[in-house]
Design an enzyme around this catalytic site. Sequence first.
Site, PDB file in Angstrom:
ATOM      1  N   ASP A   1      52.004  38.855  38.750  1.00  0.00           N
ATOM      2  CA  ASP A   1      53.088  39.433  38.719  1.00  0.00           C
ATOM      3  C   ASP A   1      52.657  40.906  38.796  1.00  0.00           C
ATOM      4  O   ASP A   1      53.414  41.894  38.708  1.00  0.00           O
ATOM      5  CB  ASP A   1      52.117  40.036  36.734  1.00  0.00           C
ATOM      6  N   SER A   2      51.685  41.311  40.038  1.00  0.00           N
ATOM      7  CA  SER A   2      51.195  42.207  41.330  1.00  0.00           C
ATOM      8  C   SER A   2      53.134  42.163  41.648  1.00  0.00           C
ATOM      9  O   SER A   2      53.683  43.792  42.327  1.00  0.00           O
ATOM     10  CB  SER A   2      51.339  41.698  42.347  1.00  0.00           C
TER      11      SER A   2
ATOM     12  N   ASP B   1      51.819  33.761  37.098  1.00  0.00           N
ATOM     13  CA  ASP B   1      51.370  34.316  36.232  1.00  0.00           C
ATOM     14  C   ASP B   1      52.052  34.702  34.604  1.00  0.00           C
ATOM     15  O   ASP B   1      52.808  34.683  34.992  1.00  0.00           O
ATOM     16  CB  ASP B   1      51.248  36.113  36.629  1.00  0.00           C
TER      17      ASP B   1
ATOM     18  N   LYS C   1      48.660  31.475  35.289  1.00  0.00           N
ATOM     19  CA  LYS C   1      47.680  32.065  35.109  1.00  0.00           C
ATOM     20  C   LYS C   1      47.162  33.612  34.071  1.00  0.00           C
ATOM     21  O   LYS C   1      48.314  33.574  34.004  1.00  0.00           O
ATOM     22  CB  LYS C   1      47.065  32.910  36.769  1.00  0.00           C
TER      23      LYS C   1
ATOM     24  N   GLU D   1      45.805  35.713  32.065  1.00  0.00           N
ATOM     25  CA  GLU D   1      44.125  37.788  32.165  1.00  0.00           C
ATOM     26  C   GLU D   1      43.818  37.054  30.537  1.00  0.00           C
ATOM     27  O   GLU D   1      43.952  37.306  29.266  1.00  0.00           O
ATOM     28  CB  GLU D   1      44.819  38.738  32.191  1.00  0.00           C
TER      29      GLU D   1
ATOM     30  N   GLU E   1      38.529  39.089  39.868  1.00  0.00           N
ATOM     31  CA  GLU E   1      39.174  40.579  39.924  1.00  0.00           C
ATOM     32  C   GLU E   1      38.097  41.574  39.811  1.00  0.00           C
ATOM     33  O   GLU E   1      37.430  42.437  38.845  1.00  0.00           O
ATOM     34  CB  GLU E   1      40.221  41.308  39.316  1.00  0.00           C
TER      35      GLU E   1
END
Length: 264
Positions: A43-44, A82, A111, A113, A180
């Site tokens: 999502d960067s 993501d 992925k 978070e 991270e």
Amino acid sequence: MKKVTINDLFMMKNREKIVMITAYDALFARLFDDYVDMILVGDSLNMSFGGKNETIGLSVDDMIYHTKAVQNGAKKAFLVVDMPFGSACTPQIALKNAIKIYKKTGCDAVKIEGTKEMADTIKLLSQNGIIVMSHIGLKPQMSRFEGGYKIKGKDELSAKSILEDAIVLESAGASLFLLEGIVSSVASEISQKLKVPTIGIGSGASCDGQVLVWSDAFGFFDEFKPKFVKRYLEGATLIKNSLKEYADEVKNSKFPSSQYEYTK
């Protein structure tokens, strides 16, 4: 060319460092595929591709579109996608969205978070055959809530909390971890304790692998460079110089020359 599988990544832990890079389209995915073990459709992309100052704002369909494009270019690398902000807020919602992503993209893993509170979600997904990479430490989707991007593990309480997150989430079924913005000594301890591979970004050299956002690594985003980023190319400078040459040739009627024209 042999496709990288989750078993290959398990075998690489403690034996061979894992190389991961981000990609958002077929062109760059094709360029990267021969040289990396994993590709992250992160999502960067909301920042490096979309020009925003945070990762929040993407939808599941946005991630599917870009992952399909990457899938068209990358045939070897293990492909991780993501789960965007809000797409995994309950276990059932996460399962629904992860299945949609899996079916429509052919990705290898998603992925997510989150801290140990995501254990039930990760357990449900893994029970339904979905490989999960757990993202712990600095979590960009929490940047508004936390008032910015803050390095984790600086004090004993924070370090203990992150280690606990890792152990609980591995037990819940996480097959991979992204660490991270974690103090290197803490990331090293996590990597040693976990049986599954850890990929670091800004978390030191002891992780089982490393990932960078491609536009950071190759100097295409020249407004800001985090401490953990090494630039392997000054891409923005190369593009600007080449574009200036192109523009000058067009303005001065040097391009196209006869070499680039069709004739009868």
